[in-house]
Write a protein that holds these residues in place. Structure first.
Motif, mmCIF file in Angstrom:
data_model
loop_
_atom_site.group_PDB
_atom_site.id
_atom_site.type_symbol
_atom_site.label_atom_id
_atom_site.label_comp_id
_atom_site.label_asym_id
_atom_site.label_seq_id
_atom_site.Cartn_x
_atom_site.Cartn_y
_atom_site.Cartn_z
ATOM 1 N N THR A 1 36.096 -43.367 12.584
ATOM 2 C CA THR A 1 35.906 -43.493 11.139
ATOM 3 C C THR A 1 35.165 -42.274 10.617
ATOM 4 N N VAL A 2 35.222 -42.087 9.323
ATOM 5 C CA VAL A 2 34.498 -40.988 8.693
ATOM 6 C C VAL A 2 32.996 -41.162 8.935
ATOM 7 N N MET A 3 32.519 -42.391 8.996
ATOM 8 C CA MET A 3 31.110 -42.674 9.298
ATOM 9 C C MET A 3 30.769 -42.248 10.720
ATOM 10 N N GLU A 4 31.625 -42.548 11.673
ATOM 11 C CA GLU A 4 31.368 -42.153 13.064
ATOM 12 C C GLU A 4 31.362 -40.629 13.198
ATOM 13 N N GLY A 5 32.227 -39.969 12.442
ATOM 14 C CA GLY A 5 32.228 -38.508 12.445
ATOM 15 C C GLY A 5 30.900 -37.952 11.977
ATOM 16 N N ALA A 6 30.327 -38.561 10.950
ATOM 17 C CA ALA A 6 29.018 -38.124 10.454
ATOM 18 C C ALA A 6 27.932 -38.419 11.478
ATOM 19 N N ARG A 7 27.917 -39.633 11.969
ATOM 20 C CA ARG A 7 26.894 -40.045 12.945
ATOM 21 C C ARG A 7 26.948 -39.177 14.204
ATOM 22 N N ASP A 8 28.142 -38.974 14.738
ATOM 23 C CA ASP A 8 28.287 -38.242 15.993
ATOM 24 C C ASP A 8 28.001 -36.752 15.856
ATOM 25 N N ASN A 9 27.999 -36.258 14.631
ATOM 26 C CA ASN A 9 27.735 -34.842 14.394
ATOM 27 C C ASN A 9 26.407 -34.590 13.693
ATOM 28 N N GLY A 10 25.566 -35.618 13.629
ATOM 29 C CA GLY A 10 24.219 -35.461 13.087
ATOM 30 C C GLY A 10 24.156 -35.133 11.611
ATOM 31 N N ILE A 11 25.120 -35.657 10.843
ATOM 32 C CA ILE A 11 25.114 -35.419 9.395
ATOM 33 C C ILE A 11 24.012 -36.272 8.764
ATOM 34 N N ALA A 12 23.016 -35.616 8.213
ATOM 35 C CA ALA A 12 21.922 -36.343 7.558
ATOM 36 C C ALA A 12 22.422 -36.961 6.260
ATOM 37 N N GLY A 13 21.925 -38.163 5.962
ATOM 38 C CA GLY A 13 22.268 -38.817 4.704
ATOM 39 C C GLY A 13 23.253 -39.955 4.851
ATOM 40 N N ILE A 14 23.862 -40.086 6.015
ATOM 41 C CA ILE A 14 24.698 -41.257 6.284
ATOM 42 C C ILE A 14 23.943 -42.053 7.337
ATOM 43 N N ASP A 15 23.281 -43.126 6.878
ATOM 44 C CA ASP A 15 22.406 -43.896 7.756
ATOM 45 C C ASP A 15 23.175 -44.845 8.672
ATOM 46 N N ALA A 16 24.217 -45.484 8.151
ATOM 47 C CA ALA A 16 25.058 -46.396 8.934
ATOM 48 C C ALA A 16 24.232 -47.460 9.652
ATOM 49 N N ASP A 17 23.350 -48.103 8.905
ATOM 50 C CA ASP A 17 22.441 -49.089 9.487
ATOM 51 C C ASP A 17 23.147 -50.228 10.211
ATOM 52 N N CYS A 18 24.317 -50.643 9.735
ATOM 53 C CA CYS A 18 25.001 -51.776 10.357
ATOM 54 C C CYS A 18 25.953 -51.340 11.471
ATOM 55 N N GLY A 19 26.043 -50.040 11.722
ATOM 56 C CA GLY A 19 26.881 -49.545 12.795
ATOM 57 C C GLY A 19 28.371 -49.577 12.510
ATOM 58 N N GLY A 20 28.732 -49.786 11.274
ATOM 59 C CA GLY A 20 30.148 -49.757 10.910
ATOM 60 C C GLY A 20 30.769 -51.110 10.682
ATOM 61 N N ALA A 21 29.953 -52.136 10.531
ATOM 62 C CA ALA A 21 30.453 -53.497 10.350
ATOM 63 C C ALA A 21 30.708 -53.861 8.890
ATOM 64 N N CYS A 22 30.545 -52.926 7.984
ATOM 65 C CA CYS A 22 30.688 -53.161 6.544
ATOM 66 C C CYS A 22 29.751 -54.277 6.086
ATOM 67 N N ALA A 23 28.516 -54.197 6.603
ATOM 68 C CA ALA A 23 27.508 -55.199 6.273
ATOM 69 C C ALA A 23 26.325 -54.582 5.529
ATOM 70 N N CYS A 24 26.455 -53.320 5.146
ATOM 71 C CA CYS A 24 25.431 -52.650 4.355
ATOM 72 C C CYS A 24 26.158 -51.600 3.519
ATOM 73 N N SER A 25 25.445 -50.810 2.805
ATOM 74 C CA SER A 25 26.100 -49.750 2.029
ATOM 75 C C SER A 25 25.493 -48.390 2.344
ATOM 76 N N THR A 26 24.925 -48.242 3.537
ATOM 77 C CA THR A 26 24.196 -47.017 3.870
ATOM 78 C C THR A 26 25.077 -45.898 4.416
ATOM 79 N N CYS A 27 26.391 -46.051 4.269
ATOM 80 C CA CYS A 27 27.308 -44.954 4.612
ATOM 81 C C CYS A 27 28.133 -44.575 3.385
ATOM 82 N N HIS A 28 27.577 -44.865 2.230
ATOM 83 C CA HIS A 28 28.229 -44.612 0.946
ATOM 84 C C HIS A 28 28.379 -43.112 0.692
ATOM 85 N N VAL A 29 29.541 -42.718 0.193
ATOM 86 C CA VAL A 29 29.798 -41.342 -0.237
ATOM 87 C C VAL A 29 30.663 -41.374 -1.490
#
Length: 107
Positions: A23-51
């Motif tokens: 996912t675009v979120m995993e791409g950010a997480r795996d490459n250390g992109i600051a600002g995408i927190d992804a608190d729920c790990g990709g379960a669509c249970a938060c909004s911390t990967c909003h862009v």
């Protein structure tokens, strides 16, 4: 792999290669992109990967599902047309060149 560019709120951009099927979120997480927190790990249970997707991409992405639409209500300053949750954007060859802009903060 496809190239995705993440633009920080301050305008700094980082382009990375993201594997197909992730996912675009995993791409950010795996490459250390600051600002995408992804608190729920990709379960669509938060909004911390909003862009915000670039306007030219808004009509080219898969439609938002009901759950994503509901979770965007919790995002910081959501935009009806441009806001997306990166955990819901599966990386396919069609996303090559995607540009996303990060909000000022995640909630």
């Amino acid at each position: 792999m496809v190239k995705i560019t993440y633009v920080a709120f301050d305008g700094a951009s980082t382009a990375v290669e993201v594997p197909l099927g992730s996912t675009v979120m995993e791409g950010a997480r795996d490459n250390g992109i600051a600002g995408i927190d992804a608190d729920c790990g990709g379960a669509c249970a938060c909004s911390t990967c909003h862009v915000y997707v670039e306007k030219s991409w808004a009509g080219r992405l898969p439609a938002k599902g009901e759950l994503e639409t509901d979770m965007l209500d919790f995002a910081f300053e959501p935009d009806e047309q441009l806001s997306r949750l990166t955990c819901q954007l599966k990386v396919t060859p069609d996303l090559d060149g995607l540009v996303v802009r990060l909000p000022e903060k995640q909630i």
